[in-house]
Design a protein around this motif. Sequence first.
Motif, mmCIF file in Angstrom:
data_model
loop_
_atom_site.group_PDB
_atom_site.id
_atom_site.type_symbol
_atom_site.label_atom_id
_atom_site.label_comp_id
_atom_site.label_asym_id
_atom_site.label_seq_id
_atom_site.Cartn_x
_atom_site.Cartn_y
_atom_site.Cartn_z
ATOM 1 N N SER A 1 0.802 -1.123 0.058
ATOM 2 C CA SER A 1 0.106 0.025 -0.008
ATOM 3 C C SER A 1 0.853 1.323 0.034
ATOM 4 N N THR A 2 1.734 1.357 0.838
ATOM 5 C CA THR A 2 2.617 2.155 0.699
ATOM 6 C C THR A 2 3.506 2.721 -0.622
ATOM 7 N N ALA A 3 3.842 1.543 -0.978
ATOM 8 C CA ALA A 3 4.815 1.504 -2.308
ATOM 9 C C ALA A 3 3.704 2.247 -3.354
ATOM 10 N N ALA A 4 2.747 1.603 -3.434
ATOM 11 C CA ALA A 4 1.824 2.157 -4.595
ATOM 12 C C ALA A 4 1.376 3.626 -4.347
ATOM 13 N N MET A 5 1.096 3.959 -3.326
ATOM 14 C CA MET A 5 0.537 5.404 -3.188
ATOM 15 C C MET A 5 1.645 6.324 -3.367
ATOM 16 N N LEU B 1 0.192 16.975 5.123
ATOM 17 C CA LEU B 1 -1.104 16.133 4.857
ATOM 18 C C LEU B 1 -0.272 14.695 4.999
ATOM 19 N N ILE B 2 -0.977 13.919 5.942
ATOM 20 C CA ILE B 2 -0.918 12.568 6.262
ATOM 21 C C ILE B 2 -1.912 11.612 5.573
ATOM 22 N N ILE B 3 -1.578 10.780 4.922
ATOM 23 C CA ILE B 3 -2.391 9.607 4.261
ATOM 24 C C ILE B 3 -2.111 8.338 4.816
ATOM 25 N N THR B 4 -2.933 7.911 5.694
ATOM 26 C CA THR B 4 -2.750 6.462 5.913
ATOM 27 C C THR B 4 -3.097 5.461 5.109
ATOM 28 N N VAL B 5 -2.587 4.378 5.015
ATOM 29 C CA VAL B 5 -2.483 3.151 4.286
ATOM 30 C C VAL B 5 -2.667 2.054 5.060
ATOM 31 N N ASP B 6 -3.836 1.100 4.977
ATOM 32 C CA ASP B 6 -3.805 -0.016 5.835
ATOM 33 C C ASP B 6 -4.111 0.088 7.283
ATOM 34 N N LYS C 1 -8.124 1.921 -5.194
ATOM 35 C CA LYS C 1 -9.476 2.680 -5.759
ATOM 36 C C LYS C 1 -9.091 4.097 -5.492
ATOM 37 N N VAL C 2 -8.203 4.579 -4.497
ATOM 38 C CA VAL C 2 -7.959 6.022 -4.413
ATOM 39 C C VAL C 2 -7.301 6.264 -5.807
ATOM 40 N N LEU C 3 -6.156 5.648 -6.169
ATOM 41 C CA LEU C 3 -5.531 5.894 -7.388
ATOM 42 C C LEU C 3 -6.166 6.294 -8.823
ATOM 43 N N CYS C 4 -7.041 5.140 -8.684
ATOM 44 C CA CYS C 4 -8.118 5.318 -9.732
ATOM 45 C C CYS C 4 -8.815 6.322 -9.955
ATOM 46 N N ALA C 5 -9.396 6.914 -8.495
ATOM 47 C CA ALA C 5 -10.119 8.068 -8.535
ATOM 48 C C ALA C 5 -9.397 9.319 -8.793
ATOM 49 N N LEU C 6 -8.003 9.212 -8.182
ATOM 50 C CA LEU C 6 -7.047 10.520 -8.543
ATOM 51 C C LEU C 6 -6.943 10.478 -9.922
ATOM 52 N N GLU C 7 -6.733 9.268 -10.649
ATOM 53 C CA GLU C 7 -6.340 9.384 -12.072
ATOM 54 C C GLU C 7 -7.583 9.980 -12.780
ATOM 55 N N ALA C 8 -8.582 9.453 -12.478
ATOM 56 C CA ALA C 8 -9.788 9.983 -13.288
ATOM 57 C C ALA C 8 -10.185 11.366 -13.240
ATOM 58 N N ARG C 9 -9.725 12.157 -11.865
ATOM 59 C CA ARG C 9 -9.939 13.461 -11.853
ATOM 60 C C ARG C 9 -8.882 14.376 -12.373
ATOM 61 N N ILE C 10 -7.752 13.527 -12.350
ATOM 62 C CA ILE C 10 -6.514 14.551 -13.017
ATOM 63 C C ILE C 10 -6.384 14.269 -14.558
ATOM 64 N N ARG C 11 -7.138 13.392 -15.149
ATOM 65 C CA ARG C 11 -6.968 13.120 -16.693
ATOM 66 C C ARG C 11 -7.787 14.340 -17.241
ATOM 67 N N PRO C 12 -7.412 14.740 -18.414
ATOM 68 C CA PRO C 12 -8.221 16.000 -18.998
ATOM 69 C C PRO C 12 -9.532 15.389 -19.367
#
Length: 718
Positions: free
Chosen positions: A102-106, A146-151, A211-222
Amino acid sequence: MARRRSYIESRSWTVAESENDEAARAISSELGLSDAMGRLLCVRNCTTPEAARAFLGFENGRLHDPFLLPDMDAAAERIIKAVNSHEKITVYGDYDVDGVTSTAAMCLYLRGLGADIDYYIPSRGSEGYGVNAEAVHKIIEGGTTLIITVDTGVTASEETELARSLGCDVVVTDHHECPEALPTAVAVINPQRADSEYPFRGLAGVGVVYKVLCALEARIRPDSDLERAVMDISYKYADLVAIGTILDVMPMTDENRLIIRYGLGRLEKAERVGTDALIRASMAYPTSARPKINSGYVGYTLGPRINAAGRMANANPAAELFMTDDRERADELAHWLCDLNRDRQQLENAVAHEAYDMIERNGDDKAPAIVISGEDWHPGIIGIVSSRVAEKYSRPALLITFSGAGSDEKSIGRGSGRSVGGIDLVDALSECSEYLVKYGGHSGAAGFSIERGKLGNFKEAFLRAISKRNADMDDADLYSICADTTLCASEITLRLAGEVSALEPFGSGNQTPLFSSEGLVVRSVTGVGSGKHTKLFVSGRDEMPDIAALCFSVSPEELDVLPGDTVDLAYNLEKNEFRGVLSVQMIVHAVRKSKGQLEAERAARDFSDSVMSLKAEKLENPEIYIPKRSEFAQIYVTIRHEIAAGRHEIRLRRLLYLAGDNFNYTKIKIIVSVFDEMNVFIVEDMGDDVYGFSETAHSGRINLDKSDILLGLKQKYT
């Protein structure tokens, strides 16, 4: 002296068996599968050819919209703001494989966006599980806003409030069970939330990150294209999601099955520098063929090596392995993890055997659950050992260590537990929470801490909680394993092993198929792995080739199976390649003597009892049963060799096997009885044909004519 149960006595199983033979035949016929595979698919609730085809073709699953998770919009907005404003972001992870991936992916994703990113993984030994206040202070002093906790993080209400009071926002991403009051974070993303409408609750911590990365990517994509965003994130990170999900024993159903299948494919290609290095470092020989990457390989080969960092030292190097692009550094880290894992194995085995001795000496294996403690057990390995204890004794098991805690009543011990039989461990611990400092985890695995002075009361309360859950179930049913279907010997084929692999990925909710076969003849028994494991060759009663059957973590002595025995086996089936030759082999989970074997042994005991009690009728050939002096000498030497090898508890059947063809059960029983009578050995009858032998000060020639046992037998039968 209490007799240690043999492996064969401690395992039982039932068979699920489909009741719809017609449906099974239809599936086999239409899909071109073996009859056994048709039965297996029916048991797995694929009762029509269409359903079976859809399952095998992954047509019955889909990925869900990440924005269905509560607080996903708020999380995406705050993270994107931090990236665009060049705020320092710290990812706060956990030290297990799920936390590390989780840490590595984020971190990799946010680093790719150009974020000012750092990560923090607490030390298992000095900090323990979860977010802690000291770490929060340290992170914020380093400039993080900003702290993002994972798992982790869903129970960290005080720590989240502390961060907020110091001017730092927190986004929690977690998958553990939620408390009634959630942390007052910017966002708490967890499929377990009571208000969650997300269709699937079985995501691992790294699955939530995905799931968070998918959401971020969707928001960032033009183009804000969610489908394309999911494809891109899957391509880059599904390998990490697969590793974390498999090792956290999440259900292999719904979208997990799709993500893991794709992730295993990415691992097969080994395009990530770190995973490629770890696979190569894990190979027995550098020139070996590259292994087939499946869920089993990830779970039993890669996973323990990644986990070793957090268990034995610090998890940061494991996270670095997944994030580095430097091949030389990746190789260095991978070999370090492999070396550390070997150290972990040695320590684990030492603690496991100490635990087994403690359990059997105190009779804890007869209790509804096992709760034991040690003074100097390494906190990093008690979870693995509790899993081994739970499996060995078919009981929920809690291990507690007071290593470095002090000896006063207020000293804090750390505990780890594993469950069996569907018992919810966290639910059971909740009934004993008055005795615990804190606890948490999943239904099947949990961690906790406890004051030394409360251990006795806690143990009593926990045993009551487990007993209550057992009350409506038969003990054998509750703790037995369940096979999918029964195979006759002729169905144990390479073809079936190949068909079974189409059901991958395996794990919770889609277990590796477990088969049962009855009345197999044991052709040979061999110790492998320095005698720690056992390899059998078995066959049916026809002219079929012998089939290899591997019994891991059980020695030939513990297994108590001899050539010529007939046994029933519960096993997984897989292909084995050795020197270019493919064969089918069994991975055995349970062994029991066949009905015919039990009847033959019972008849031998009854006959022996009648002879030795002088109640048998005249023996036709008494020389077959009444031993000669040379035969006494042969068994005397055999017993001394066994004692010298450290085997003081010996079954009569083992002596019979070692003695050879001229011996039978009655003759062996007479010899042992005379040795006891004449004080040749100190002999202790431990029950069930097991005898404890100790040498005496006896020396010189034994005058067998003075044996009342022999004299009585000869007068009666010769």
